[in-house]
Design a protein around this motif. Structure first.
Motif, PDB file in Angstrom:
ATOM      1  N   TRP A  36     -70.836  41.996  36.189  1.00  0.00           N
ATOM      2  CA  TRP A  36     -71.264  42.042  34.792  1.00  0.00           C
ATOM      3  C   TRP A  36     -70.379  43.031  34.032  1.00  0.00           C
ATOM      4  N   GLY A  37     -69.956  42.628  32.874  1.00  0.00           N
ATOM      5  CA  GLY A  37     -69.154  43.521  32.039  1.00  0.00           C
ATOM      6  C   GLY A  37     -67.669  43.485  32.369  1.00  0.00           C
ATOM      7  N   ILE A  38     -67.282  42.793  33.453  1.00  0.00           N
ATOM      8  CA  ILE A  38     -65.851  42.732  33.799  1.00  0.00           C
ATOM      9  C   ILE A  38     -65.238  41.478  33.172  1.00  0.00           C
ATOM     10  N   LEU A  39     -64.151  41.638  32.470  1.00  0.00           N
ATOM     11  CA  LEU A  39     -63.514  40.489  31.822  1.00  0.00           C
ATOM     12  C   LEU A  39     -62.431  39.919  32.716  1.00  0.00           C
ATOM     13  N   ALA A  40     -62.407  38.600  32.828  1.00  0.00           N
ATOM     14  CA  ALA A  40     -61.314  37.969  33.571  1.00  0.00           C
ATOM     15  C   ALA A  40     -60.332  37.437  32.553  1.00  0.00           C
ATOM     16  N   LYS A  41     -59.050  37.537  32.881  1.00  0.00           N
ATOM     17  CA  LYS A  41     -58.059  36.988  31.956  1.00  0.00           C
ATOM     18  C   LYS A  41     -57.785  35.534  32.308  1.00  0.00           C
ATOM     19  N   GLN A  42     -57.370  34.802  31.295  1.00  0.00           N
ATOM     20  CA  GLN A  42     -56.968  33.410  31.559  1.00  0.00           C
ATOM     21  C   GLN A  42     -55.488  33.326  31.921  1.00  0.00           C
ATOM     22  N   THR A  43     -54.763  34.417  31.712  1.00  0.00           N
ATOM     23  CA  THR A  43     -53.391  34.475  32.208  1.00  0.00           C
ATOM     24  C   THR A  43     -53.456  35.050  33.612  1.00  0.00           C
ATOM     25  N   THR A  44     -52.379  34.869  34.388  1.00  0.00           N
ATOM     26  CA  THR A  44     -52.369  35.388  35.763  1.00  0.00           C
ATOM     27  C   THR A  44     -51.051  36.125  36.005  1.00  0.00           C
ATOM     28  N   ALA A  45     -50.935  36.712  37.193  1.00  0.00           N
ATOM     29  CA  ALA A  45     -49.697  37.404  37.536  1.00  0.00           C
ATOM     30  C   ALA A  45     -48.553  36.408  37.736  1.00  0.00           C
ATOM     31  N   VAL A  46     -48.857  35.151  37.899  1.00  0.00           N
ATOM     32  CA  VAL A  46     -47.820  34.109  37.969  1.00  0.00           C
ATOM     33  C   VAL A  46     -47.594  33.651  36.525  1.00  0.00           C
ATOM     34  N   SER A  47     -46.369  33.817  36.046  1.00  0.00           N
ATOM     35  CA  SER A  47     -46.170  33.763  34.586  1.00  0.00           C
ATOM     36  C   SER A  47     -46.495  32.410  33.955  1.00  0.00           C
ATOM     37  N   ASN A  48     -46.398  31.332  34.701  1.00  0.00           N
ATOM     38  CA  ASN A  48     -46.692  30.032  34.084  1.00  0.00           C
ATOM     39  C   ASN A  48     -47.972  29.396  34.624  1.00  0.00           C
ATOM     40  N   LEU A  49     -48.883  30.231  35.139  1.00  0.00           N
ATOM     41  CA  LEU A  49     -50.161  29.739  35.663  1.00  0.00           C
ATOM     42  C   LEU A  49     -51.303  30.306  34.813  1.00  0.00           C
ATOM     43  N   TYR A  50     -52.112  29.393  34.278  1.00  0.00           N
ATOM     44  CA  TYR A  50     -53.227  29.787  33.395  1.00  0.00           C
ATOM     45  C   TYR A  50     -54.526  29.226  33.951  1.00  0.00           C
ATOM     46  N   LEU A  51     -55.625  29.859  33.563  1.00  0.00           N
ATOM     47  CA  LEU A  51     -56.936  29.400  34.043  1.00  0.00           C
ATOM     48  C   LEU A  51     -57.822  28.988  32.879  1.00  0.00           C
ATOM     49  N   ALA A  52     -58.681  28.003  33.125  1.00  0.00           N
ATOM     50  CA  ALA A  52     -59.718  27.627  32.148  1.00  0.00           C
ATOM     51  C   ALA A  52     -60.972  27.272  32.935  1.00  0.00           C
ATOM     52  N   GLY A  53     -62.095  27.187  32.239  1.00  0.00           N
ATOM     53  CA  GLY A  53     -63.356  26.843  32.910  1.00  0.00           C
ATOM     54  C   GLY A  53     -64.516  27.588  32.271  1.00  0.00           C
ATOM     55  N   ASP A  54     -65.719  27.033  32.466  1.00  0.00           N
ATOM     56  CA  ASP A  54     -66.891  27.577  31.777  1.00  0.00           C
ATOM     57  C   ASP A  54     -67.223  29.014  32.150  1.00  0.00           C
ATOM     58  N   TRP A  55     -66.681  29.497  33.272  1.00  0.00           N
ATOM     59  CA  TRP A  55     -67.023  30.851  33.744  1.00  0.00           C
ATOM     60  C   TRP A  55     -66.097  31.914  33.174  1.00  0.00           C
ATOM     61  N   LEU A  56     -65.102  31.518  32.381  1.00  0.00           N
ATOM     62  CA  LEU A  56     -64.071  32.478  31.964  1.00  0.00           C
ATOM     63  C   LEU A  56     -64.182  32.926  30.520  1.00  0.00           C
ATOM     64  N   ASP A  57     -65.136  32.391  29.773  1.00  0.00           N
ATOM     65  CA  ASP A  57     -65.241  32.833  28.389  1.00  0.00           C
ATOM     66  C   ASP A  57     -65.732  34.289  28.379  1.00  0.00           C
ATOM     67  N   PRO A  58     -65.074  35.156  27.580  1.00  0.00           N
ATOM     68  CA  PRO A  58     -65.467  36.570  27.615  1.00  0.00           C
ATOM     69  C   PRO A  58     -66.855  36.833  27.058  1.00  0.00           C
ATOM     70  N   GLU A  59     -67.420  35.895  26.305  1.00  0.00           N
ATOM     71  CA  GLU A  59     -68.715  36.173  25.670  1.00  0.00           C
ATOM     72  C   GLU A  59     -69.845  35.270  26.142  1.00  0.00           C
ATOM     73  N   LEU A  60     -69.567  33.973  26.192  1.00  0.00           N
ATOM     74  CA  LEU A  60     -70.670  33.026  26.426  1.00  0.00           C
ATOM     75  C   LEU A  60     -70.952  32.834  27.911  1.00  0.00           C
ATOM     76  N   PRO A  61     -72.187  32.527  28.264  1.00  0.00           N
ATOM     77  CA  PRO A  61     -72.488  32.148  29.654  1.00  0.00           C
ATOM     78  C   PRO A  61     -71.931  30.752  29.935  1.00  0.00           C
ATOM     79  N   PRO A  62     -71.899  30.319  31.208  1.00  0.00           N
ATOM     80  CA  PRO A  62     -71.310  29.016  31.530  1.00  0.00           C
ATOM     81  C   PRO A  62     -72.046  27.858  30.859  1.00  0.00           C
ATOM     82  N   THR A  63     -71.425  27.288  29.884  1.00  0.00           N
ATOM     83  CA  THR A  63     -71.972  26.171  29.111  1.00  0.00           C
ATOM     84  C   THR A  63     -70.797  25.289  28.718  1.00  0.00           C
TER      85      THR A  63
END
Ligand SMILES: Cc1cc2nc3c(=O)[nH]c(=O)nc-3n(C[C@H](O)[C@H](O)[C@H](O)COP(=O)(O)OP(=O)(O)OC[C@H]3O[C@@H](n4cnc5c(N)ncnc54)[C@H](O)[C@@H]3O)c2cc1C
Length: 466
Positions: free
Chosen positions: A420-447
């Protein structure tokens, strides 16, 4: 917009991958969307069992009129006409003692539309109503602690009466999680963003067609006509890194030996599928451990999942019910009448079982449910049907023709208290790899809205708009 000659691969054809594909196709880039199942839509899908009079959704979905990004996307994908947000909205509630009432919306600006409805909600005592109004004012006006559960936060401000009849059903419907499993801060954000924005605030809405007809068939057609290459039944299982260019993925592995070359990769998967994909990801590179590319590292390992169990019942003839009915304090949390939602009398009644308190692991089951699916009929059927018929006696004489149980073991990702309270980034240490998905929004719960927001954001990150 200048990066038009790229090839972008999106892994995962759920709504977050769909949103990313739609956003990125605007750049003129070549976009390939890989989906392991035979249809797009991910968790927004339906089943077509042999012999059933109609298909059925993998779980009833409610949408809020304040899902602004989703509704914009649905308009662009030409499916918005199939979503209805009744105005003024109302939720039919049947108390444990059988007393019925409606939590109705009033034609006032948000949040007064709901506040007025609450004042006239006769299933709660005046004291309970005034405590809810006080608590919601606090929810809206202050920033809530990210390290305290909503359950603990509410315990100091509410009594069991309104927790059972108001807070738990609301949290179940709006946050897809048990009340002990979400931080209080999420409740505050959902209230502010979900119910207090815009003129009318958050009205509940629903799809008027089976979800896979919309997100499978129509969306696929639209994406393809916009130039996105959609590859179904194509499971991605890793990425290729080269010694010369160790911080870039140059290709994605699919099938037995195929490598699809790419310039950018978006992985639009829930945490458990990402973990699986990542376990094979850097197979040609020794330098990176499996999670060191994620920011923060090890963020993935601790995620859990929340199960949702729905029972569908078909009958040749039965009375129609309200669109959705909340049954607080019973084994069934909500009843949805698809006959009304789809305007099709052949469609089923759906019983969404009450959520259990959150437990610890993705694989944790609701006790008894696994044996339900093995046995001929649910072990707990006596209690469930007793609850159903006492709340809705008009169903007790119905001759049910067919039933199906859908147990979505991993219905929504669940953030354990340690995250709780930890933000995940959608960028990664691999420069051309990005993440998306309902669990990654910094504010909203998975919806759905959270998933769409992350898909759009990844599109902006790649095009350099953010
Ligand atoms: C029963 C139920 C009820 C719900 N109710 C609501 C609700 O009322 N309101 C609401 O807003 N939300 C609700 N949700 C949540 C909502 O459905 C999700 O938040 C949203 O659909 C998640 O979208 P996504 O794209 O992030 O993930 P997903 O939909 O899980 O998409 C991921 C996709 O990736 C594919 N995939 C996995 N691995 C690979 C691989 N290796 N290669 C290629 N493809 C792969 C999967 O097949 C899937 O299609 C509910 C969910 C369930 C299950």
């Amino acid at each position: 917009m200048a990066r038009f000659n790229l090839h972008i691969i999106i892994i995962g054809g759920g709504i977050s991958g769909i949103a990313a594909a739609w956003e990125l196709r605007k750049t003129g880039a070549e976009v390939t969307l890989l989906e392991s199942r035979p249809r797009l839509g991910g968790r927004l899908t339906s089943h077509h069992p042999a012999g059933s009079p109609t298909p059925f959704d993998n779980g009833p979905h409610l949408f809020l009129s304040t899902y602004t990004e989703s509704l914009k996307l649905f308009r662009e994908l030409r499916i918005a006409d199939h979503f209805v947000f009744p105005y003024p909205g109302r939720i039919h509630v049947i108390r444990r003692d059988g007393l019925r009432g409606n939590l109705g919306e009033w034609p006032l600006f948000a949040p007064f539309n709901l506040a007025a409805g609450l004042v006239f909600f006769n299933l709660l005592s005046w004291k309970a109503r005034s405590r809810i109004l006080r608590t919601t004012r606090e929810l809206i006006s202050s920033t809530l602690p990210p390290d305290q559960s909503a359950e603990t936060w509410l315990a100091g401000r509410s009594e069991s009466e309104e927790r059972e009849i108001f807070w738990q059903p609301l949290i179940h419907a709006a946050l897809n999680a048990p009340v002990n499993a979400i931080p209080a801060s999420h409740l505050g954000i959902v209230f502010k963003q979900g119910f207090c924005r815009g003129w009318r605030g958050g009205r509940l809405g629903y799809a008027t067609k089976p979800l896979d007809e919309l997100f499978g068939d129509r969306v696929k057609e639209k994406l393809e006509s916009a130039g996105v290459q959609v590859r179904l039944k194509t499971s991605a299982w890793g990425g290729q890194l080269t010694q010369n260019n160790p911080d870039r993925i140059t290709g994605v592995f699919v099938g037995k030996n195929e490598v699809i070359p790419c310039d950018e990769v978006v992985v639009a998967l829930p945490p458990w599928a990402l973990a699986e994909w990542a376990s094979a990801q850097f197979i040609q590179h020794d330098g990176l451990s499996n999670s060191s590319w994620l920011q923060p590292p090890h963020f993935l390992d601790e995620w859990q999942a929340n199960p949702i169990v729905t029972i569908y019942l078909w009958a040749d003839e039965r009375p129609l019910l309200e669109l959705y009915t909340s049954l607080p304090g019973r084994s069934i949390g909500w009843v949805f009448d698809y006959g009304r939602l789809w305007n099709d009398r052949r469609a089923p009644v759906a019983l969404m079982l009450e959520m259990q308190p959150a437990t610890d692991l993705w694989d944790t089951q609701i006790p008894g449910i696994r044996s339900w699916t093995r046995s001929h009929f649910p072990l707990d059927s006596e209690r469930i049907f007793a609850d159903l018929f006492s709340a809705l006696p008009q169903l007790s004489g119905v001759r049910w023709k067919m039933w199906k149980i859908i147990r979505e073991r991993r219905a929504t990702p669940l953030r354990p208290a340690s995250l709780w309270g930890i933000l995940a980034k959608q960028t990664t240490a691999v420069s051309n790899l990005y993440l998306a998905g309902d669990w990654l929004d910094p504010e909203l719960p998975p919806t759905v809205e959270a998933a769409v927001r992350t898909g759009i954001k990844v599109g902006k990150l790649i095009t350099g708009k953010e």
